[in-house]
Each structure stands twice: as C-alpha cells, then as structure tokens.
Design a protein around this motif. Structure first.
Motif, PDB file in Angstrom:
ATOM      1  N   VAL A  79       0.673  -1.250   0.044  1.00 18.87           N
ATOM      2  CA  VAL A  79       0.443   0.080  -0.034  1.00 18.87           C
ATOM      3  C   VAL A  79       0.576   1.265  -0.043  1.00 18.87           C
ATOM      4  O   VAL A  79       2.065   1.669   0.675  1.00 18.87           O
ATOM      5  CB  VAL A  79      -0.940   0.101   1.698  1.00 18.87           C
ATOM      6  N   ARG A  98      -3.499  -0.411  -3.036  1.00 21.30           N
ATOM      7  CA  ARG A  98      -4.017   0.099  -3.297  1.00 21.30           C
ATOM      8  C   ARG A  98      -2.967   1.391  -2.968  1.00 21.30           C
ATOM      9  O   ARG A  98      -1.983   1.836  -2.341  1.00 21.30           O
ATOM     10  CB  ARG A  98      -4.578   0.504  -1.923  1.00 21.30           C
ATOM     11  N   TYR A 100      -2.942   5.767  -1.023  1.00 20.75           N
ATOM     12  CA  TYR A 100      -3.281   6.616  -0.055  1.00 20.75           C
ATOM     13  C   TYR A 100      -2.779   8.358  -0.289  1.00 20.75           C
ATOM     14  O   TYR A 100      -2.019   7.728  -0.901  1.00 20.75           O
ATOM     15  CB  TYR A 100      -3.634   6.577   1.062  1.00 20.75           C
ATOM     16  N   ALA A 108     -10.193   4.100   7.113  1.00 24.18           N
ATOM     17  CA  ALA A 108     -10.112   3.661   5.718  1.00 24.18           C
ATOM     18  C   ALA A 108      -9.091   2.789   5.700  1.00 24.18           C
ATOM     19  O   ALA A 108      -8.843   1.409   4.822  1.00 24.18           O
ATOM     20  CB  ALA A 108      -9.637   4.458   4.773  1.00 24.18           C
ATOM     21  N   ASN A 111      -9.273  -0.480   7.720  1.00 25.34           N
ATOM     22  CA  ASN A 111     -10.073  -1.528   6.554  1.00 25.34           C
ATOM     23  C   ASN A 111      -9.789  -1.686   5.311  1.00 25.34           C
ATOM     24  O   ASN A 111      -9.763  -3.164   4.848  1.00 25.34           O
ATOM     25  CB  ASN A 111     -11.492  -0.687   6.257  1.00 25.34           C
ATOM     26  N   SER A 112      -8.483  -1.080   4.621  1.00 23.12           N
ATOM     27  CA  SER A 112      -7.829  -2.087   3.621  1.00 23.12           C
ATOM     28  C   SER A 112      -6.776  -2.339   3.556  1.00 23.12           C
ATOM     29  O   SER A 112      -6.857  -3.453   3.287  1.00 23.12           O
ATOM     30  CB  SER A 112      -7.209  -0.928   2.564  1.00 23.12           C
ATOM     31  N   GLN A 115      -9.257  -5.950   4.509  1.00 21.92           N
ATOM     32  CA  GLN A 115      -9.612  -6.249   3.177  1.00 21.92           C
ATOM     33  C   GLN A 115      -8.360  -6.843   1.980  1.00 21.92           C
ATOM     34  O   GLN A 115      -8.606  -8.273   2.119  1.00 21.92           O
ATOM     35  CB  GLN A 115      -9.870  -5.393   2.503  1.00 21.92           C
ATOM     36  N   LEU A 116      -7.288  -6.543   2.225  1.00 16.42           N
ATOM     37  CA  LEU A 116      -6.484  -6.900   1.584  1.00 16.42           C
ATOM     38  C   LEU A 116      -5.638  -8.574   2.356  1.00 16.42           C
ATOM     39  O   LEU A 116      -5.476  -9.003   0.951  1.00 16.42           O
ATOM     40  CB  LEU A 116      -5.547  -6.449   1.330  1.00 16.42           C
TER      41      LEU A 116
END
Length: 120
Positions: A79, A98, A100, A108, A111-112, A115-116
C-alpha cells in the motif's frame, strides 16, 4: 499473527498507523527508509507492507520495485501513501494494491489492510 511492515520517514505517521493496526491484532514493524525496510523483510516476513513515497535514499516506487524483484516477496500486497505523488502510485497497479493520498483517514487504511489480507 500477521506482521505489517510500515515504511515512513515521518515517525508520527508510522507510530499512528502502528498503534491502529496493533489495535486490530496485527504485529507491526517500522522502518524510516527503504534500505532499512529491505533489511527487515527476510527477518520479519510481513504479510503486507505500507510505504510512503518520499523518503531518503529511495522513494516508494524504487522500494516497491526492490521488493518485487525478490521472488520470496513478489506477492506481498504493498500500500502506497503519498502527499503529492499518489498519482505515480496509481499508475503502477503492478506494484501497489492500494494508493492513499496524505492526509488519509486512519479507519480507511485499517479497513484496506483487513480487506487485502482476506483476499486470496
């Protein structure tokens, strides 16, 4: 327990991310630059990496390229977070799962990460 490597030369950002992710049950390791982070990879075997773009020595793209060059780490989600260069990360989906823009919402980001790490 999954380890997350946080690479950022801004100590406070690394610490805030570290605390938030540890609250979710992750182990975290921080590095202030890409060279130090590369030396940590073999020892810590992180499940995910969060890196800044602008750092001394090597930028986030150079760091991600070095990570991807090692077959042992080729599939670790990375990320990218950046203040002004996020568009450079967006143009490299081969490197970053991702991207950012700073400042970002800590929730956020967490949460990423969740999820990842659930994705196959």
């Amino acid at each position: 327990m999954t380890t997350i490597l946080i690479v950022d030369d801004e100590y406070l950002i690394a610490e805030i991310l570290s605390f938030a992710l540890e609250d979710e049950g992750f182990l975290t390791v921080t590095a202030g630059n890409g060279q130090k982070a590369l030396s940590i990879l073999d020892r810590e075997r992180p499940g995910l990496i969060i890196t800044d773009y602008m750092m001394p020595g090597m930028n986030g793209i150079e760091f991600a390229l070095a990570v991807r060059a090692n077959p042992s780490f080729a599939n670790i989600p990375i990320v990218l977070m950046s203040g002004a260069q996020a568009h450079l990360g967006v143009s490299r989906p081969d490197l970053f799962a991702r991207v950012y823009e700073k400042p970002f919402e800590i929730e956020a980001m967490v949460n990423s990460v969740l999820q990842l790490l659930k994705e196959p």
